[in-house]
Design an enzyme around this catalytic site. Structure first.
Site, short mmCIF file in Angstrom:
data_model
loop_
_atom_site.label_atom_id
_atom_site.label_comp_id
_atom_site.label_asym_id
_atom_site.label_seq_id
_atom_site.Cartn_x
_atom_site.Cartn_y
_atom_site.Cartn_z
N ARG A 191 8.60 -10.18 -3.30
CA ARG A 191 8.03 -10.76 -4.50
C ARG A 191 9.06 -11.36 -5.45
NH1 ARG A 191 3.04 -11.73 -2.70
NH2 ARG A 191 2.01 -9.83 -1.97
N SER A 231 -10.18 1.33 -15.69
CA SER A 231 -11.51 1.18 -15.11
C SER A 231 -12.45 0.40 -16.03
CB SER A 231 -12.14 2.55 -14.82
OG SER A 231 -13.47 2.38 -14.35
N HIS A 245 12.78 3.06 -1.78
CA HIS A 245 12.75 2.31 -0.51
C HIS A 245 11.60 1.30 -0.51
CE1 HIS A 245 12.48 1.32 3.70
NE2 HIS A 245 11.28 1.88 3.79
N ARG A 273 0.81 -1.22 0.00
CA ARG A 273 0.00 0.00 0.00
C ARG A 273 0.84 1.27 0.00
NH1 ARG A 273 -2.14 -3.60 3.59
NH2 ARG A 273 -1.25 -2.52 5.39
#
Length: 303
Positions: free
Chosen positions: A223, A122, A214, A114
């Protein structure tokens, strides 16, 4: 094919443009600008914009107004010190904006990070393309017997073929129904924002993802790890190659102190010291749980 001929022509036009600037320019990143690096069967990662380089990290650390360094060796040494001691803000001075095309189920994993700015294509007022991720046969695997969130052995023969056929057939059927619901030939047509709920999680979406270095390193540490799900790991691997060209000093430090490193608990460090002193240490006298001991052995016993 991840890009149409029109999209490829647009990318070539973007890459052909050049403007004078007083900004810091990272030559390695300039080579990546706008280029689409293919990932999976229809996906890609491409750099839209970036800010900063290795020198910007050092400049921020020293809060200097010039180059901030007297030698390349000083720069690399400082960056390695910052990485080794978990300093974060100097790395936040560099940013990257990526255009990513990825399956929806990968996007749902990705969005858990996040600490980025995201704007996704969309499906409320655009129609998604008929493009689905279908894994290659070597990536169709059974549920792992030891890891509830991982894969086990690769499926073989008729079972693998049956699974792939189901994935292809279900994807095609869902999209056919999606088109039928939104179509306005002889009907009003269902709203796109409702029709999209019928689409499977392997359909491709796209987004712009902007993140500082960072937080990008934190994403890549998790990941690009061998234990990460293959479908998101290949995106991370592609991004690692881009970052290595953008900030080579910082990326080498990241490889050494994050990607290729391990974390040991206080108990593990104590046990390691006992072993080095010649003491026989077992799980029973280590003070660790069986799972902790297996993880510890995985670190110290791997060849």
């Amino acid at each position: 094919m991840p890009l149409s001929s029109d999209q490829l022509a647009e990318i070539e036009a973007q890459r052909a443009q050049s403007s004078p600037t007083r900004r810091v320019v990272a030559e390695g990143m300039e080579d990546h600008l706008y280029t689409a690096h293919q990932v999976l069967d229809h996906g890609f990662v491409r750099v839209i914009d970036y800010m900063g380089d290795d020198a910007a990290i050092c400049q921020a650390a020293r809060v200097s107004y010039g180059k901030g360094t007297k030698s390349v060796q000083n720069d690399e040494g400082l960056i390695r010190y910052l990485m080794r001691h978990w300093h974060s803000t100097p790395f936040e001075m560099c940013e990257i904006k990526l255009h990513v095309k990825l399956p929806v189920f990968v996007a749902r994993q990705w969005i858990r990070h996040r600490t980025a700015n995201v704007n996704e294509y969309s499906a409320r007022y655009s129609i998604l393309d008929r493009e689905f991720y279908i894994p290659a046969p070597e990536h169709v695997a059974a549920q792992s017997e030891v890891n509830n969130q991982g894969r086990g052995d690769t499926l073989q023969g008729e079972e693998a073929a049956r699974v792939l056929e189901i994935l292809k057939a279900d994807s095609a059927r869902c999209y056919d129904n999606y088109e039928a619901m939104i179509g306005q030939d002889g009907q009003q047509g269902l709203a796109r924002e409702l029709a999209r709920m019928n689409l499977p999680a392997n359909i491709y979406t796209q987004w712009y993802w902007k993140v500082d270095l960072h937080n990008l390193f934190h994403f890549l540490r998790l990941r690009a790890d061998p234990h990460a799900q293959y479908e998101i790991r290949v995106y991370a691997d592609t991004m690692c190659k881009i970052v290595a060209d953008w900030v080579p000093f910082a990326y080498r430090a990241f490889e050494d102190y994050r990607l290729g490193a391990v974390n040991l608990s206080a108990q593990m460090v104590t046990c390691l010291r006992r072993m080095l002193s010649g003491e026989t240490v077992t799980q029973e006298n280590s003070g660790m749980t069986a799972r902790e001991w297996r993880e510890f052995e995985g670190v110290i016993r791997e060849s």
